[in-house]
Structure formats: structure tokens, C-alpha cells
Scaffold this motif. Structure first.
Motif, PDB file in Angstrom:
ATOM      1  N   GLU A   1       0.857  -1.090  -0.122  1.00  0.00           N
ATOM      2  CA  GLU A   1       0.102  -0.053   0.017  1.00  0.00           C
ATOM      3  C   GLU A   1       0.815   1.239   0.036  1.00  0.00           C
ATOM      4  OE1 GLU A   1      -4.039  -1.206   2.198  1.00  0.00           O
ATOM      5  OE2 GLU A   1      -2.831  -0.071   3.066  1.00  0.00           O
ATOM      6  N   ALA A   2       0.237   2.335  -0.270  1.00  0.00           N
ATOM      7  CA  ALA A   2       0.859   3.761  -0.332  1.00  0.00           C
ATOM      8  C   ALA A   2      -0.097   4.576   0.513  1.00  0.00           C
ATOM      9  CB  ALA A   2       1.182   4.169  -1.613  1.00  0.00           C
TER      10      ALA A   2
ATOM     11  N   PRO B   1       3.027   9.904  -1.165  1.00  0.00           N
ATOM     12  CA  PRO B   1       3.230   9.120  -2.095  1.00  0.00           C
ATOM     13  C   PRO B   1       4.479   8.128  -1.781  1.00  0.00           C
ATOM     14  CG  PRO B   1       3.318  11.108  -3.242  1.00  0.00           C
ATOM     15  CD  PRO B   1       2.786  11.236  -1.755  1.00  0.00           C
ATOM     16  N   LEU B   2       5.410   8.774  -1.127  1.00  0.00           N
ATOM     17  CA  LEU B   2       6.753   8.223  -0.843  1.00  0.00           C
ATOM     18  C   LEU B   2       6.429   7.224   0.343  1.00  0.00           C
ATOM     19  CD1 LEU B   2       9.390   8.613  -2.104  1.00  0.00           C
ATOM     20  CD2 LEU B   2      10.234   9.455   0.033  1.00  0.00           C
ATOM     21  N   HIS B   3       5.485   7.335   1.206  1.00  0.00           N
ATOM     22  CA  HIS B   3       5.382   6.611   2.236  1.00  0.00           C
ATOM     23  C   HIS B   3       4.530   5.269   1.689  1.00  0.00           C
ATOM     24  CE1 HIS B   3       4.639   4.795   6.304  1.00  0.00           C
ATOM     25  NE2 HIS B   3       3.326   5.109   6.265  1.00  0.00           N
TER      26      HIS B   3
ATOM     27  N   THR C   1      17.593  10.635   8.374  1.00  0.00           N
ATOM     28  CA  THR C   1      17.539  11.914   8.852  1.00  0.00           C
ATOM     29  C   THR C   1      17.107  13.030   7.691  1.00  0.00           C
ATOM     30  OG1 THR C   1      19.801  12.381   9.112  1.00  0.00           O
ATOM     31  CG2 THR C   1      18.923  11.286  10.792  1.00  0.00           C
ATOM     32  N   PHE C   2      16.719  12.443   6.565  1.00  0.00           N
ATOM     33  CA  PHE C   2      15.825  13.403   5.823  1.00  0.00           C
ATOM     34  C   PHE C   2      14.649  14.078   6.541  1.00  0.00           C
ATOM     35  CE2 PHE C   2      18.236  11.249   2.259  1.00  0.00           C
ATOM     36  CZ  PHE C   2      18.846  12.482   1.703  1.00  0.00           C
ATOM     37  N   PRO C   3      14.325  15.324   6.426  1.00  0.00           N
ATOM     38  CA  PRO C   3      13.013  15.538   6.989  1.00  0.00           C
ATOM     39  C   PRO C   3      11.884  14.948   6.268  1.00  0.00           C
ATOM     40  CG  PRO C   3      14.416  17.705   6.492  1.00  0.00           C
ATOM     41  CD  PRO C   3      15.065  16.518   5.816  1.00  0.00           C
ATOM     42  N   LYS C   4      10.567  14.995   7.395  1.00  0.00           N
ATOM     43  CA  LYS C   4       9.402  14.326   6.367  1.00  0.00           C
ATOM     44  C   LYS C   4       9.217  14.735   5.310  1.00  0.00           C
ATOM     45  CE  LYS C   4       4.802  12.979   7.857  1.00  0.00           C
ATOM     46  NZ  LYS C   4       3.842  13.241   9.026  1.00  0.00           N
ATOM     47  N   GLU C   5       9.050  16.269   5.112  1.00  0.00           N
ATOM     48  CA  GLU C   5       8.562  16.749   3.891  1.00  0.00           C
ATOM     49  C   GLU C   5       9.713  16.807   2.942  1.00  0.00           C
ATOM     50  OE1 GLU C   5      10.692  19.652   6.753  1.00  0.00           O
ATOM     51  OE2 GLU C   5       9.405  18.171   7.107  1.00  0.00           O
ATOM     52  N   TYR C   6      10.809  16.121   2.797  1.00  0.00           N
ATOM     53  CA  TYR C   6      11.694  16.291   1.825  1.00  0.00           C
ATOM     54  C   TYR C   6      11.130  15.734   0.560  1.00  0.00           C
ATOM     55  CZ  TYR C   6      16.530  16.687   0.048  1.00  0.00           C
ATOM     56  OH  TYR C   6      17.611  17.129  -0.438  1.00  0.00           O
ATOM     57  N   SER C   7      11.209  16.449  -0.572  1.00  0.00           N
ATOM     58  CA  SER C   7      10.535  15.785  -1.783  1.00  0.00           C
ATOM     59  C   SER C   7      11.521  15.010  -2.724  1.00  0.00           C
ATOM     60  CB  SER C   7       9.923  16.953  -2.395  1.00  0.00           C
ATOM     61  OG  SER C   7       9.244  16.525  -3.662  1.00  0.00           O
ATOM     62  N   PHE C   8      11.152  14.022  -3.041  1.00  0.00           N
ATOM     63  CA  PHE C   8      11.743  13.091  -3.720  1.00  0.00           C
ATOM     64  C   PHE C   8      11.070  12.929  -5.078  1.00  0.00           C
ATOM     65  CE2 PHE C   8      13.371  11.955   0.334  1.00  0.00           C
ATOM     66  CZ  PHE C   8      14.706  11.462   0.169  1.00  0.00           C
ATOM     67  N   LEU C   9       9.796  13.240  -5.091  1.00  0.00           N
ATOM     68  CA  LEU C   9       9.094  12.965  -6.461  1.00  0.00           C
ATOM     69  C   LEU C   9       8.506  14.206  -6.785  1.00  0.00           C
ATOM     70  CD1 LEU C   9       7.469   9.600  -4.890  1.00  0.00           C
ATOM     71  CD2 LEU C   9       9.358   9.938  -6.714  1.00  0.00           C
ATOM     72  N   LYS C  10       8.224  14.408  -8.192  1.00  0.00           N
ATOM     73  CA  LYS C  10       7.436  15.431  -8.782  1.00  0.00           C
ATOM     74  C   LYS C  10       6.071  15.029  -8.422  1.00  0.00           C
ATOM     75  CE  LYS C  10      10.906  16.513 -12.234  1.00  0.00           C
ATOM     76  NZ  LYS C  10      11.045  16.551 -14.000  1.00  0.00           N
ATOM     77  N   GLU C  11       5.145  16.114  -8.376  1.00  0.00           N
ATOM     78  CA  GLU C  11       3.506  15.977  -8.065  1.00  0.00           C
ATOM     79  C   GLU C  11       3.133  15.150  -9.452  1.00  0.00           C
ATOM     80  OE1 GLU C  11       1.634  19.423  -7.085  1.00  0.00           O
ATOM     81  OE2 GLU C  11       2.853  20.057  -5.428  1.00  0.00           O
TER      82      GLU C  11
ATOM     83  N   GLN D   1       4.442  12.838 -10.968  1.00  0.00           N
ATOM     84  CA  GLN D   1       5.273  11.690 -11.217  1.00  0.00           C
ATOM     85  C   GLN D   1       4.345  10.438 -11.108  1.00  0.00           C
ATOM     86  OE1 GLN D   1       9.090  11.527  -9.973  1.00  0.00           O
ATOM     87  NE2 GLN D   1       9.342   9.190  -9.919  1.00  0.00           N
ATOM     88  N   ASP D   2       3.948   9.514 -11.922  1.00  0.00           N
ATOM     89  CA  ASP D   2       2.760   8.432 -11.771  1.00  0.00           C
ATOM     90  C   ASP D   2       3.883   7.312 -11.401  1.00  0.00           C
ATOM     91  OD1 ASP D   2       0.641  10.054 -12.473  1.00  0.00           O
ATOM     92  OD2 ASP D   2       0.850   9.732 -14.747  1.00  0.00           O
ATOM     93  N   GLU D   3       4.972   6.800 -12.048  1.00  0.00           N
ATOM     94  CA  GLU D   3       5.668   5.811 -11.843  1.00  0.00           C
ATOM     95  C   GLU D   3       6.706   6.012 -10.945  1.00  0.00           C
ATOM     96  OE1 GLU D   3       7.188   2.177 -14.689  1.00  0.00           O
ATOM     97  OE2 GLU D   3       6.948   4.139 -15.273  1.00  0.00           O
ATOM     98  N   ILE D   4       6.810   5.168  -9.708  1.00  0.00           N
ATOM     99  CA  ILE D   4       7.730   5.345  -8.719  1.00  0.00           C
ATOM    100  C   ILE D   4       8.525   3.922  -8.765  1.00  0.00           C
ATOM    101  CG2 ILE D   4       8.080   5.499  -6.321  1.00  0.00           C
ATOM    102  CD1 ILE D   4       5.628   7.088  -6.291  1.00  0.00           C
ATOM    103  N   HIS D   5       9.771   3.925  -8.999  1.00  0.00           N
ATOM    104  CA  HIS D   5      10.603   2.625  -9.132  1.00  0.00           C
ATOM    105  C   HIS D   5      11.242   2.850  -7.586  1.00  0.00           C
ATOM    106  CE1 HIS D   5      10.017   2.430 -13.216  1.00  0.00           C
ATOM    107  NE2 HIS D   5      10.345   3.896 -13.492  1.00  0.00           N
ATOM    108  N   TYR D   6      11.174   1.585  -7.041  1.00  0.00           N
ATOM    109  CA  TYR D   6      11.763   1.494  -5.801  1.00  0.00           C
ATOM    110  C   TYR D   6      13.087   1.459  -5.769  1.00  0.00           C
ATOM    111  CZ  TYR D   6       7.329   0.249  -3.199  1.00  0.00           C
ATOM    112  OH  TYR D   6       6.043   0.434  -2.683  1.00  0.00           O
ATOM    113  N   ASN D   7      13.703   0.586  -6.813  1.00  0.00           N
ATOM    114  CA  ASN D   7      15.282   0.576  -6.895  1.00  0.00           C
ATOM    115  C   ASN D   7      15.857   2.034  -6.967  1.00  0.00           C
ATOM    116  OD1 ASN D   7      14.336   0.878  -9.558  1.00  0.00           O
ATOM    117  ND2 ASN D   7      15.707  -0.643 -10.264  1.00  0.00           N
ATOM    118  N   GLN D   8      15.150   2.819  -7.924  1.00  0.00           N
ATOM    119  CA  GLN D   8      15.741   4.173  -8.031  1.00  0.00           C
ATOM    120  C   GLN D   8      15.821   4.915  -6.818  1.00  0.00           C
ATOM    121  OE1 GLN D   8      13.481   7.349  -9.926  1.00  0.00           O
ATOM    122  NE2 GLN D   8      15.345   7.673 -11.325  1.00  0.00           N
ATOM    123  N   ILE D   9      14.510   5.123  -6.016  1.00  0.00           N
ATOM    124  CA  ILE D   9      14.436   5.850  -4.778  1.00  0.00           C
ATOM    125  C   ILE D   9      15.372   5.055  -3.784  1.00  0.00           C
ATOM    126  CG2 ILE D   9      13.048   6.887  -3.286  1.00  0.00           C
ATOM    127  CD1 ILE D   9      12.693   8.083  -6.082  1.00  0.00           C
TER     128      ILE D   9
END
Length: 381
Positions: free
Chosen positions: A204-205, A210-212, A301-311, A313-321
Motif C-alpha cells: 500500500e501507499a 506517495p513516498l510512504h 534523517t531527511f526531513p519528513k517533507e523532503y520531496s523526492f518525487l514530482k507531483e 510523477q505517476d511511476e515510482i521505482h523502488y530501486n531508484q528511490i
């Protein structure tokens, strides 16, 4: 005196974010991976420069600094060639091997007042590291080599790293450990516990973040994690769930894989595959799943709000992140390195001014370099 940093091999910006959060401006971060641009620039004030360090001239890097002030050159060359997780491959055959040599080349050409390098402990077993340190030494830098357990500095994981500090303005030492008491110790609970994040199930997400998100688990792995105790091992499982490799003598000592973290202990080292339940002790302490991508980032220790993904961005690759997060310098460790340089500059500027006024002792001549050892850290000499 103003100070500005350039972050080599910057990735998604862990080191830059730590520096900026304590007031050290970062002129630019440089990385060969274009996918790092968004998270780096979205969370930091520095420019992202997409470039291969091996093909970048020292003049190009020098031009990123302002004309005045102290220069910090910081970097964590990719650590895979040096890691004990390299599975015995000959690291000299790996493409990343030359990057620390390139780091040394740039130091030699620019000769910034301060240099910092963070990497895995195993790097000190390789000749390329010795040559890097010798380059600093021959250039007249004072050098401090520190074997650090990141938990001593507030990072909630048992992550051991080598931190090299070098200065042309005086004797430099990493600041003393900041989290030495039982009450201060960083834990999984303090990082990701309580109502910090919404509960989710395997596969689940979180609609709000979306990163959680957590990878799905096969039925057998779901049963394994249900039978796993925090801090326990595969020996907690029913016999039919035990893997064949664990039944052999060669695999009987591998206790951490398929394990759960403990709330009130530090996490294991967050690797690039921390999102996989079978990759280590990466099971959530309570929920029946592996930790999420967001939880891995927060344990780094990245802040919770640190953005790794563009709003969009539909496809999320676990290996990349996973690579983005696992390869990053923990933000908290970057703050410690930054605070060390801040204190070092303040102390040496004060001593120099006092020396000019005749009110203090003269600063030691840095043309007589020393290999210094920071107090409060384990010696590796």
C-alpha cells in the motif's frame, strides 16, 4: 569571513541540506545522474550541475565559488567499490573506482581551504584512499581521520562511516559525539514512531504521501513477518517457513535477514535495498511489512517533507528511490560536519585576529601538516 561549499557526487542533496540548514551556503551540487536534479533543487537553494566529475575540469568547479571567502570542497564518492557488501568483486575493476582519484585531482588544482570526504570504513583498505590522503598531506593540509558510528551523532541507525576532514587554516577535529546518554540515543521510535506517519499495509501507499509506500509481500513472506519478533530472527518461525539456505551451516549465522527492527534501538544501516523485507532487518517493528521509502529516508534523517518525487510523477521505482536514499550522506551527519567547519573557521579567524593584535598566540604554521585524530571518536591509526 564568508564560507561557501561545493558538493561533489551530491546525489539528492543529503550533505547539501545539512550544510544549508546550519547556515553554510552551497554554491552547487554536482552529480552525473540527471534524476537527482529534481530532489536536489526542490529541497535546497543550490544549483544542480549535471556532470561527470571525471570529465569536468577543475577550472569549471572553481568558477562555481564566489570570488571571496573560504572554500569547502565536500564529497562522498560512490562507495560500492569499497563496501563489504561488494561480495568479493575486485573493486579495481569497477567503474566508480577512479572517482576518488578525481576528487584528489580537483583538490590539488583548486586547493580549497577546507575539504571533507565521507565514505564507508572499508575504503581505508584501498590504495586509492591512501593516495587521496597523501595528496592532502603533501599540499600542507591538517588532516583529521575519524571512524564514526552515526548513532553517536544523532542518526538513528548503526551506520559506521569514515569522515576525513582537512584544513589549510589550522588543526581540525570533528566535534565530540552529541548523543552519548541513554536518554539522547536515537531510536527507530523517535524517527518514525507514534503518529508521525499513517499506518499502511504491505503493497500500500499513503494517500497523503506517495513516498510512504511499502513493497508487497508474497503470502509466505507475509506469514514470516507475522511470526517475527522485533529484534528476533528467522528462528522464530515455524519450521516450514525456514529458508533452505538457513538450514545449511553456511547460512545458519545470517540472523538479520527477514528480521524486524526494534522500536527502542537504532535501525541497521540503511542500504540501497532497505525497502526489501528479505534484504536485511528491514521489517517494520509493528506493522506486517517492510519499512516504506519515506521511513527509510527519515531514518537517514531527511526531513519528513523532503520531496523526492514530482507531483505529476505517476511511476515510482523502488530501486531508484532506494539508491537515492541509501547512498545519501545522512542529513544529521552533514550538520555535524558543517558545525565542525563552522567552529573551526570561527576559532582560527579569532586566533589569527588575536595574533595580529598581539593579544593571543600565533596560529600554528600549517605548512607543517599533522595527521590529527578527533577527540571522542575511535582511532583508526
Amino acid at each position: 569571513m564568508d564560507v561557501t561549499a561545493v558538493d561533489l557526487f551530491c546525489g539528492v542533496g543529503g550533505l547539501t541540506h545539512g550544510f544549508e540548514s546550519i547556515g553554510i551556503p552551497v554554491a552547487a551540487g554536482i552529480d552525473v545522474n540527471p534524476d537527482c536534479r529534481y530532489p536536489f533543487e526542490a529541497n535546497n537553494d543550490a544549483e544542480f550541475v549535471e556532470a561527470d566529475i571525471a570529465e569536468t575540469s577543475s577550472d569549471e568547479i572553481a568558477s562555481l565559488y564566489p570570488d571571496d571567502g573560504y572554500k569547502i570542497l565536500a564529497g562522498c564518492a560512490p562507495c560500492q567499490p569499497f563496501s563489504n557488501l561488494n561480495n568479493g568483486r575486485d573493486s579495481e575493476e569497477m567503474d566508480d573506482w577512479s572517482l576518488l582519484r578525481e576528487f584528489g585531482r580537483i583538490v590539488r588544482d583548486i586547493q580549497p581551504e577546507l575539504v571533507t570526504m565521507e565514505n564507508v570504513i572499508e575504503i581505508r583498505n584501498h590504495q586509492v584512499y591512501s593516495r587521496f590522503v597523501d595528496t592532502l598531506f603533501k599540499l600542507g593540509y591538517d588532516i583529521s581521520v575519524n571512524k564514526v558510528n552515526c548513532t553517536d551523532y544523532g542518526v538513528p541507525q548503526n551506520r559506521k562511516r569514515l569522515v576525513v576532514l582537512a584544513s589549510q587554516i589550522g588543526d581540525i577535529s570533528l566535534i565530540n559525539p552529541t548523543h552519548t546518554t541513554y536518554e539522547d540515543r536515537p531510536t527507530v521510535r523517535k524517527a518514525i514512531g507514534g503518529d508521525t506517519l499513517n499506518p499502511i499495509k504491505a503493497g500500500e501507499a499513503d494517500d497523503e504521501d506517495p513516498l510512504h509506500r511499502s513493497q508487497s509481500l508474497a503470502d509466505k513472506n507475509l506469514e514470516r513477518i507475522r511470526q517475527s519478533e522485533p529484534g528476533g530472527t528467522w528462528r522464530d518461525w515455524d519450521n516450514e517457513l525456514v529458508l533452505d539456505c538457513h538450514r545449511k551451516d553456511s547460512g545458519s549465522t545470517y540472523d538479520a535477514v527477514y528480521g524486524r527492527m526494534e522500536w527502542d534501538s537504532a535501525a541497521p544501516t540503511i542500504t540501497t535495498q532497505f525497502y526489501g523485507y528479505g534484504s536485511g532487518r528491514f521489517g517494520h517493528p509493528e506493522q506486517d511489512r517492510a519499512i516504506s521509502l519515506r521511513e527509510g529516508a527519515m531514518l537517514q534523517t531527511f526531513p519528513k517533507e523532503y520531496s523526492f518525487l514530482k507531483e505529476d510523477q505517476d511511476e515510482i521505482h523502488y530501486n531508484q528511490i532506494g539508491r537515492f536514499i541509501g547512498n545519501a550522506v545522512p542529513v544529521r551527519l552533514a550538520k555535524v560536519i558543517g558545525e565542525t567547519t563552522n567552529q573551526h573557521i570561527k576559532h582560527n579567524v579569532k586566533d589569527r585576529n588575536a595574533s595580529r593584535d598581539g593579544t593571543g598566540t600565533e596560529v600554528r604554521d600549517v605548512a607543517q601538516p599533522q595527521r590529527a585524530e578527533s577527540s571522542g571518536v575511535e582511532s583508526i591509526q
